[in-house]
Scaffold this active site. Structure first.
Site, PDB file in Angstrom:
ATOM      1  CB  SER A 109      65.721  55.820  41.571  1.00  0.00           C
ATOM      2  OG  SER A 109      66.611  56.695  40.904  1.00  0.00           O
ATOM      3  CG  HIS A 127      61.933  57.744  40.641  1.00  0.00           C
ATOM      4  ND1 HIS A 127      60.813  58.503  40.916  1.00  0.00           N
ATOM      5  CD2 HIS A 127      62.993  58.525  40.975  1.00  0.00           C
ATOM      6  CE1 HIS A 127      61.179  59.673  41.408  1.00  0.00           C
ATOM      7  NE2 HIS A 127      62.505  59.727  41.447  1.00  0.00           N
ATOM      8  CG  ASP A 138      65.935  60.404  40.217  1.00  0.00           C
ATOM      9  OD1 ASP A 138      64.974  61.060  40.661  1.00  0.00           O
ATOM     10  OD2 ASP A 138      66.344  59.353  40.736  1.00  0.00           O
ATOM     11  CG  MET A 185      69.350  65.094  38.776  1.00  0.00           C
ATOM     12  SD  MET A 185      70.650  64.477  39.866  1.00  0.00           S
ATOM     13  CE  MET A 185      69.708  63.277  40.820  1.00  0.00           C
ATOM     14  CG  HIS A 225      62.114  63.500  40.815  1.00  0.00           C
ATOM     15  ND1 HIS A 225      62.907  63.072  41.870  1.00  0.00           N
ATOM     16  CD2 HIS A 225      61.754  64.769  41.127  1.00  0.00           C
ATOM     17  CE1 HIS A 225      63.012  64.038  42.757  1.00  0.00           C
ATOM     18  NE2 HIS A 225      62.342  65.083  42.331  1.00  0.00           N
ATOM     19  CG  MET A 249      65.206  66.639  41.068  1.00  0.00           C
ATOM     20  SD  MET A 249      66.262  65.342  41.723  1.00  0.00           S
ATOM     21  CE  MET A 249      65.951  64.069  40.506  1.00  0.00           C
ATOM     22  CG  MET A 268      62.507  65.759  47.228  1.00  0.00           C
ATOM     23  SD  MET A 268      62.744  64.294  46.195  1.00  0.00           S
ATOM     24  CE  MET A 268      64.439  63.836  46.563  1.00  0.00           C
ATOM     25  CG  ASP A 290      63.035  60.317  45.378  1.00  0.00           C
ATOM     26  OD1 ASP A 290      63.897  59.442  45.581  1.00  0.00           O
ATOM     27  OD2 ASP A 290      63.032  61.053  44.363  1.00  0.00           O
TER      28      ASP A 290
HETATM   29  C1  DX5 Z   1      67.651  62.100  44.562  1.00  0.00           C
HETATM   30  C2  DX5 Z   1      66.749  61.356  43.600  1.00  0.00           C
HETATM   31  C3  DX5 Z   1      66.351  60.023  44.105  1.00  0.00           C
HETATM   32  C4  DX5 Z   1      67.482  59.040  44.231  1.00  0.00           C
HETATM   33  C5  DX5 Z   1      67.126  58.015  45.271  1.00  0.00           C
HETATM   34  O1  DX5 Z   1      67.872  63.359  44.071  1.00  0.00           O
HETATM   35  O2  DX5 Z   1      65.571  62.101  43.397  1.00  0.00           O
HETATM   36  O3  DX5 Z   1      65.301  59.474  43.335  1.00  0.00           O
HETATM   37  O4  DX5 Z   1      67.762  58.389  43.014  1.00  0.00           O
HETATM   38  O5  DX5 Z   1      68.226  57.224  45.533  1.00  0.00           O
HETATM   39  P1  DX5 Z   1      68.376  56.407  46.922  1.00  0.00           P
HETATM   40  O6  DX5 Z   1      67.204  55.489  47.007  1.00  0.00           O
HETATM   41  O7  DX5 Z   1      69.674  55.717  46.764  1.00  0.00           O
HETATM   42  O8  DX5 Z   1      68.369  57.427  48.040  1.00  0.00           O
HETATM   43 ZN    ZN Z   2      63.857  61.075  42.386  1.00  0.00          ZN
END
Ligand code: DX5
Ligand code: ZN
Length: 222
Positions: free
Chosen positions: A9, A32, A34, A36, A65, A67, A139, A177
Site C-alpha cells: 500500500s 494497493h 488507498d 479516502m 481501494h 474508502m 479489512m 488489508d
Molecule cells: C487502511 C488501508 C490500508 C493501509 C494498510 O485504511 O486500507 O490499506 O494502508 O496499512 P498497514 O499495512 O500499515 O496496516
Molecule cells: Zn487499503
C-alpha cells in the site's frame, strides 16, 4: 494454492520519492492504492490524479481501494486512471442489489470488481453474491489509517469466505488489508487468504524489496 499475491500500500510510501519507492517494490505483484474521502473514513489520502501518476510510473496492476461515499459516482474516473481492480465498500452502497449492479458496471469497463467489508460488517449476506465479484477485501483494521494493529478475530470471516468460495467452485480472490506483517501474514494465509496488502511492513522496512519477498515466503510456508 498458487503463489501468494503481495500488494504494497503506497499510503505508507514516501511521496517525495514516489518513483523510487515504486521501483523499490519491483518484486511485488500489485500496488494497493488507498482512496479516502474524509467522510466514509476520518482521513483524506489522494484521488484520481495520483492514481494515474502511479499508473504511469509502474507497470504493476493497481488495486484501487475506495474508502469513499457514493463510490458509484467515481467508477469511470478510476477505471480511466488505470485501476486493474476497483474495490468499493459494501457499507457505502444502498443494498446488495446496488452492490451487484455496481460490480457489473465495473466489469463492463474491463476492470476487476471487488467489495470490501469493515470489521463490524457480517460476511454471510454476501456469500450468495460472490460470483458477481473477482475479489473480496477483508479489512483486518478499521479503515482510515495505516500502521494499525491486526485484528485476528477477522480470520473467522476469511475462513467462512474460503469455505463458501471453494464449495461454489469460484475463483474469487480473498485479499486481507490492515496490520499485515511477518508476524501476522502466516495465520492469514492459513485461514485462506490469497492476496495480502501491506503498507508499513513494506515501506517502513529498511529494504522494501526484501520485505516483499520475506512476506511472500512467510505466506507460502503457511
Ligand atoms: C487502511 C488501508 C490500508 C493501509 C494498510 O485504511 O486500507 O490499506 O494502508 O496499512 P498497514 O499495512 O500499515 O496496516
Ligand atoms: Zn487499503
Amino acid at each position: 494454492m498458487s503463489a501468494p499475491i503481495i500488494s504494497p500500500s503506497i499510503l505508507a510510501a514516501d511521496f517525495s520519492r514516489l518513483g523510487e519507492q515504486l521501483a523499490a517494490i519491483e518484486s511485488a505483484d500489485w500496488v494497493h492504492v488507498d482512496i479516502m474521502d474524509g467522510h466514509f473514513v476520518p482521513n483524506l489520502s489522494f484521488g484520481p490524479d495520483i492514481t494515474s501518476t502511479v499508473h504511469r510510473v509502474t507497470d504493476k496492476p493497481l488495486d484501487v481501494h475506495l474508502m469513499i461515499e457514493e463510490p458509484e459516482k467515481w467508477i469511470e474516473t478510476y477505471a480511466k486512471a488505470g485501476a486493474h481492480t476497483i474495490i468499493f465498500h459494501v457499507e457505502a452502497v444502498a443494498d446488495e442489489q446496488a452492490a451487484v449492479e455496481l460490480a457489473q458496471r465495473i466489469r463492463d469497463l474491463g476492470v476487476r470488481a471487488a467489495f470490501s467489508i469493515k470489521p463490524g460488517t457480517a460476511i454471510e449476506p454476501w456469500l450468495d453474491k460472490l460470483h458477481h465479484f473477482d475479489e473480496v477485501l477483508v479489512m483486518s483494521v478499521e479503515p482510515g489509517f495505516g500502521g494499525q494493529k491486526f485484528m485476528p478475530e477477522m480470520l473467522e470471516k476469511v475462513r467462512v469466505l474460503r469455505r463458501s468460495i471453494d464449495e461454489q467452485k469460484l475463483d474469487t480472490v480473498i485479499e486481507i488489508d490492515g496490520g499485515i506483517s511477518l508476524e501476522t501474514i502466516a495465520v492469514a494465509a492459513e485461514a485462506g487468504c490469497d492476496a495480502f496488502v501491506a503498507g508499513s511492513a513494506v515501506f517502513k522496512a529498511e529494504d522494501p524489496a526484501t520485505a516483499v519477498d520475506e512476506l511472500r515466503t512467510e505466506a507460502a510456508g503457511a
